[in-house]
Design an enzyme around this catalytic site. Structure first.
Site: not given
Lengths: 110, 128, 102
Positions: A106-110
């Protein structure tokens, strides 16, 4: 990194996500889940299926928040809770479920 | 510049997407950026203007280009709780696009004057 | 002051400057840079709109280095303000937000 399925080797990136999304099948999912110490049950498969459909539809891996909301809309309020997803895919549900479902990170999974 | 607590924790960000899909990666970058920003609990808005309005056409089918379909991706904005979505009226008009041809039900069509005041309400503008 | 608009495309080939002028408010400023400085010359297709906007009190700036490089010094619209990179920084500080039109 490689994942061995019988005699076949599947390429993974350094975080364990599939390099080729088309390499995914149920056996691959079970193997990836094992590496994450998760024994897949019907409840897990339900989320995996939901994620794969989500990806087909939106061509995106959902963030945690979007996954919760989408689960709620699709499977109802009982399952559309972060606690439920956390129980199935600890400790990072969106990231782990995507990994097992053969989706990109996922793109905004930090 | 204000320095009260609220303006630090929750900023108003307006993403302005002014380019057509597929020809360049700008349209996709705008979408990726706003989805990524949604993780930080800010007040987010998205504005489509100029050729950016072409991203909203529901008839898009880029399967021959092997690119992702914008019409398929945009509804995901609602799942990320991005609800302030605006389209520039004059840009639609200049391209003879009607609201019925657009993919998003929840979009607000606004004119140049309204955009002008929308811009003045933001803490940060991000141009794509 | 509210928004500083920067435009870096020539109005002879792009509608960028026109779009900017459409939504530019009275407290805003416009800075023309790179090929955007072609918008500052008298024969620019947006010249008339530019005059109207400047009459409203909106300031329009052109970046000196870009004007000089293109040999446009003598062709500029008389009401355009010339500025340099220090001026650009100053303008960015004075305005609440920057919108770049490209």
């Amino acid at each position: 990194m490689q994942l061995l399925i019988g005699t076949q080797a599947v390429e993974l990136d350094k975080e364990g996500f599939l390099k080729q999304l088309t390499d995914w099948n149920e056996e691959v999912a079970i193997k990836i889940a094992q590496q994450e110490h998760i024994q897949l049950t019907a409840a897990h498969w339900e989320i995996i299926e939901l994620l794969r459909k989500f990806y087909q539809l939106y061509e995106l891996s959902p963030s945690m928040r979007a996954l919760v909301k989408h689960t709620e809309q699709t499977l109802g309020a009982e399952k559309g809770r972060s606690v439920y997803l956390l129980q199935l895919f600890p400790p990072s549900p969106a990231k782990l479920a995507c990994k097992i479902a053969g989706l990109p990170k996922p793109l905004n999974c930090i | 510049m204000t320095t009260n607590n609220k303006s630090i924790t929750c900023k108003k960000l307006l993403f302005i997407s002014r380019h057509a899909p597929y020809g360049t990666s700008l349209a996709k970058e705008a979408l990726d950026a706003i989805l990524a920003a949604s993780a930080y609990d800010q007040n987010l808005s998205l504005l489509f203007m100029d050729d950016g309005v072409f991203q909203l056409l529901s008839a898009q089918d880029p399967s021959d280009l092997e690119q992702k379909n914008f019409a398929a991706m945009l509804p995901v904005l609602a799942l990320y709780e991005i609800e302030n979505i605006y389209v520039h009226f004059e840009s639609l008009q200049a391209r003879q696009i009607t609201i019925n041809e657009l993919i998003l039900d929840g979009v607000q069509v606004i004119d140049s004057k309204t955009i002008c005041s929308l811009l003045t309400q933001q803490d940060q503008l991000l141009s794509f | 002051m509210s928004t500083l608009h920067t435009v870096n495309k020539s109005p002879f080939t792009h509608t960028t400057l026109l779009s900017c002028l459409q939504i530019c408010g009275e407290d805003d400023g416009i800075l023309l840079l790179e090929d955007g400085v072609f918008g500052a010359i008298k024969s620019s297709p947006c010249s008339e709109q530019l005059s109207i906007i400047m009459q409203k009190g909106i300031k329009i700036y052109a970046l000196m280095g870009d004007v000089k490089a293109r040999g446009l010094q003598e062709k500029l619209h008389p009401d355009i303000h010339i500025t340099d990179y220090n001026g650009f920084v100053q303008l960015s500080i004075e305005h609440r937000c920057v919108q770049s039109w490209y």
